[in-house]
Every structure is written in structure tokens, then in C-alpha cells.
Design a protein around this motif. Structure first.
Motif, PDB file in Angstrom:
ATOM      1  N   GLN A   1       0.830  -1.208   0.000  1.00 10.41           N
ATOM      2  CA  GLN A   1       0.000   0.000   0.000  1.00 10.41           C
ATOM      3  C   GLN A   1       0.864   1.257   0.000  1.00 10.41           C
ATOM      4  O   GLN A   1       0.558   2.224  -0.694  1.00 10.41           O
ATOM      5  N   GLN A   2       1.955   1.237   0.768  1.00 10.33           N
ATOM      6  CA  GLN A   2       2.861   2.392   0.791  1.00 10.33           C
ATOM      7  C   GLN A   2       3.490   2.619  -0.585  1.00 10.33           C
ATOM      8  O   GLN A   2       3.624   3.763  -1.034  1.00 10.33           O
ATOM      9  N   VAL A   3       3.870   1.532  -1.248  1.00 13.57           N
ATOM     10  CA  VAL A   3       4.456   1.647  -2.589  1.00 13.57           C
ATOM     11  C   VAL A   3       3.428   2.219  -3.555  1.00 13.57           C
ATOM     12  O   VAL A   3       3.739   3.114  -4.345  1.00 13.57           O
TER      13      VAL A   3
ATOM     14  N   GLU B   1       1.350  11.868 -10.020  1.00 14.31           N
ATOM     15  CA  GLU B   1       0.705  13.176  -9.898  1.00 14.31           C
ATOM     16  C   GLU B   1       1.702  14.310 -10.090  1.00 14.31           C
ATOM     17  O   GLU B   1       1.427  15.284 -10.810  1.00 14.31           O
ATOM     18  N   LEU B   2       2.885  14.189  -9.484  1.00 15.32           N
ATOM     19  CA  LEU B   2       3.912  15.212  -9.658  1.00 15.32           C
ATOM     20  C   LEU B   2       4.378  15.298 -11.111  1.00 15.32           C
ATOM     21  O   LEU B   2       4.592  16.388 -11.633  1.00 15.32           O
ATOM     22  N   ALA B   3       4.517  14.151 -11.760  1.00 18.15           N
ATOM     23  CA  ALA B   3       4.926  14.156 -13.171  1.00 18.15           C
ATOM     24  C   ALA B   3       3.864  14.822 -14.045  1.00 18.15           C
ATOM     25  O   ALA B   3       4.196  15.584 -14.956  1.00 18.15           O
ATOM     26  N   ASP B   4       2.600  14.551 -13.746  1.00 22.66           N
ATOM     27  CA  ASP B   4       1.516  15.188 -14.508  1.00 22.66           C
ATOM     28  C   ASP B   4       1.529  16.700 -14.343  1.00 22.66           C
ATOM     29  O   ASP B   4       1.126  17.434 -15.246  1.00 22.66           O
TER      30      ASP B   4
ATOM     31  N   ALA C   1       1.621   6.733  -6.843  1.00 22.83           N
ATOM     32  CA  ALA C   1       0.546   7.668  -7.198  1.00 22.83           C
ATOM     33  C   ALA C   1       1.029   9.103  -7.036  1.00 22.83           C
ATOM     34  O   ALA C   1       0.730   9.964  -7.874  1.00 22.83           O
ATOM     35  N   GLU C   2       1.806   9.371  -5.975  1.00 21.95           N
ATOM     36  CA  GLU C   2       2.351  10.714  -5.764  1.00 21.95           C
ATOM     37  C   GLU C   2       3.314  11.095  -6.892  1.00 21.95           C
ATOM     38  O   GLU C   2       3.279  12.222  -7.384  1.00 21.95           O
ATOM     39  N   ILE C   3       4.155  10.160  -7.291  1.00 17.84           N
ATOM     40  CA  ILE C   3       5.114  10.423  -8.369  1.00 17.84           C
ATOM     41  C   ILE C   3       4.381  10.700  -9.678  1.00 17.84           C
ATOM     42  O   ILE C   3       4.722  11.637 -10.403  1.00 17.84           O
TER      43      ILE C   3
END
Length: 61
Positions: A21-23, A32-35, A28-30
Motif C-alpha cells: 500500500q505504501q508503494v 501526480e507530480l509528473a503530470d 501515485a504521488e510520483i
């Protein structure tokens, strides 16, 4: 890329549920940041964590 996705899929099934779940959350954060074209923020967070780790665990001299 397919090999990376396949390896990730395999690992997510092997890891403990909380680790998987942490991965998923970090990925998902990465994404979102890339988007948002803001991956440079991620580097800052890594550096910040390294500094905090050094403060928490000072080396004995």
C-alpha cells in the motif's frame, strides 16, 4: 517498461499488504507530480528527509 510493470506487479503480490500500500501511494504521488511537471519537488523532499535522518542519527566523532 513492460518488464518494470511486470516486476512491480510481482513485488506488490509478494510484499506485506502495508508495504504494498505504501508503494502504491508513493507511485501515485510520483505520477501526480509528473503530470504537474513538478518532479523537482520530489527531489527536495528526498534531500529534506536525508537532513532529518542526519539530525535524528548523528554520528559519534
Amino acid at each position: 517498461m513492460d518488464a518494470l510493470v511486470q516486476e512491480l506487479d510481482t513485488k506488490l503480490r509478494q510484499w506485506q499488504p502495508d508495504i504494498a500500500q505504501q508503494v502504491r501511494q508513493r507511485l501515485a504521488e510520483i505520477i501526480e507530480l509528473a503530470d504537474q511537471d513538478a518532479l523537482d519537488i520530489l527531489v527536495s523532499r528526498v534531500v529534506e528527509q536525508e537532513v532529518l535522518d542526519l539530525i535524528d542519527n548523528p554520528e559519534t566523532r
